[in-house]
Design an enzyme around this catalytic site. Structure first.
Site, PDB file in Angstrom:
ATOM      1  N   HIS A  65      80.727  20.056  44.277  1.00 29.82           N
ATOM      2  CA  HIS A  65      80.771  20.100  45.731  1.00 29.82           C
ATOM      3  C   HIS A  65      80.779  21.524  46.277  1.00 29.82           C
ATOM      4  CE1 HIS A  65      80.822  18.086  49.442  1.00 29.82           C
ATOM      5  NE2 HIS A  65      81.648  17.110  49.154  1.00 29.82           N
ATOM      6  N   ASP A 119      75.961  19.527  48.678  1.00 30.73           N
ATOM      7  CA  ASP A 119      76.584  18.725  49.723  1.00 30.73           C
ATOM      8  C   ASP A 119      76.315  17.247  49.482  1.00 30.73           C
ATOM      9  OD1 ASP A 119      77.471  21.008  51.015  1.00 30.73           O
ATOM     10  OD2 ASP A 119      75.645  21.178  52.234  1.00 30.73           O
TER      11      ASP A 119
END
Length: 427
Positions: free
Chosen positions: A399, A403
């Site tokens: 992450h 995204d």
């Protein structure tokens, strides 16, 4: 008589130390030149180290699991004649790669080669032979981990009959223990003895890499269902006319779809150097393929997967998986992946959350194919119920780099190719 100090040799560029995996000699043994002395594991390979001299072992450097620095004492051997008091570290011995390096011996996944074209139910374990035939110990084939477990349990490997290909595996030890628990098969639910197994070698590296991946990478996973009915139909048609080409499993078709999708999502095919704080988005797809072996999970790499057709991919998948299992894979074939695919095959379940093969930023996990009734268009503006083949695709991402929207968009575009497989063969 004189003492010869055999120092830990230079076993590879940039290697400063190695872990002792298995000793093949002990103090007091007589050894000959080129005799196999010890297996050591670096971060690049497991290597057989051989004796440079004839003589008698007087001292060894450490126990299994210990780490030895290059250039430090490995063994002291008593030899005839005179030797220098402080010999230079021995040159690299003749080495055979037993189980090459896993860059990050990745997710708790199984063999991707067999993953998606396997029978729906796993095969049962073969029954043990009630009267095992003794064999000469020198001909017993088994991995270091199996040998160590047999020693811990007090089992003579010559009394264990392997289930296949002449190599004794952990399952064969289990069957041997079950049969000999009471002169026959153990009763259902019978407790077995506790085992204490030292975590060494490849298993130790897997543990370290998995811990580092989960500790340093903020994972998130996304799962989508894909209708693979048409893809499976196309695969069957291609196999029926393949001639001398390798049989197609689902895997090369999925890899082709992944490679066709990645140019629009360069953040997926990337590596993150979190120490330098640099992300490298790779143009070529060097696809890691999680493969289960007797020594543990390995990740051979399909180089330039984007440049191969489905038949070339199928052939390379088989070659690399075989090389990983028999220990012939080279170091360069087990490193440098930019993205990994992993699957539990017939045990794949509904969905998985695979662990990222650090320093990559994503890992893709196809799951088990199941058949289920679905509503489909009937061509007249309505719907009908039809049996369809469905498979979930899982993806785990870093992450810090990827995204959630990008991961979901990537999988949705991948799904379009999977569900309209004619597009895979279009330029």
């Amino acid at each position: 008589m004189a003492k010869f100090t055999f120092n830990m040799p230079d076993v590879g560029e940039g290697v400063a130390e190695a872990e002792i995996v298995e000793w093949h000699v002990k103090v007091g043994d007589t050894v000959s030149e080129d005799q196999h002395l010890v297996d050591v594991m670096t971060d690049k390979a497991t290597i057989d180290i051989e004796s440079p001299v004839d003589g008698k072992v007087l001292e060894i450097a450490g126990q299994v699991g210990d780490t030895i620095a290059v250039g430090s004492m490995l063994l002291v051997i008593e030899v005839e004649g005179e030797v220098e008091d402080a010999p230079e570290p021995a040159p690299a011995p003749k080495a055979e790669v037993v189980a090459e390096r896993i860059e990050v011996e990745t997710s708790g996944a199984s063999d991707a080669n067999d993953a998606l074209d396997a029978d729906p139910e796993p095969e049962p374990l073969p029954a043990p032979t009630p009267a095992p035939e003794p064999r000469h110990e020198a001909k017993v084939l088994a991995s270091p981990a199996v040998r160590q477990r047999a020693r811990d349990l007090g089992i003579d490997l010559a009394q264990v009959k392997p289930a296949e290909d002449g190599r004794i595996r952990h399952g064969d030890l289990d069957q041997f223990l079950a049969y000999n628990a009471g002169g026959g098969f153990a009763a259902a639910g019978r407790a077995r003895a506790d085992e204490t197994i030292k975590v060494i070698g490849l298993r130790k590296r897997i543990a370290q890499n998995m811990a580092a991946s989960k500790r340093q990478i903020p994972h998130f996973s996304y799962v989508e269902e894909c209708d693979v009915t048409e893809l499976e139909r196309m695969r069957a048609q291609l196999n029926s006319a393949r001639g001398d080409k390798p049989k197609l499993t689902m895997l090369p078709l999925l890899i082709a779809a992944i490679c066709k999708t990645l140019p629009d999502f360069p953040m997926i095919n990337a590596r993150y150097d979190d120490e330098a704080n640099v992300v490298t988005r790779h143009g070529a797809v060097h696809l890691g393929m999680a493969t289960q072996t007797d020594n543990g999970l390995m990740v051979p790499v399909i180089r330039d997967a984007q440049s191969r057709n489905i038949w070339q991919l199928a052939r390379e998948i088989v070659r690399l998986a075989d090389a990983a299992r028999d220990g012939s894979a080279k170091s360069e074939e087990l490193s440098g992946s930019t993205l990994t695919i992993t699957s539990l095959g017939p045990l794949g379940g509904v969905a998985t959350t695979p662990v990222i093969n650090r320093p990559e930023v994503a890992i893709i996990g196809p799951n088990r194919i199941i058949e289920r009734p679905m509503f489909v268009p009937d061509g007249m503006g309505g719907e009908r119920i039809e049996k369809r083949k469905l498979m979930n695709i899982s993806i785990s991402c870093d992450h810090r780099v990827v995204d959630g929207y990008d991961a979901a968009s990537f999988v949705q575009q991948l799904k379009k190719l999977i569900e309209a497989p004619a597009l895979l063969l279009a330029n």
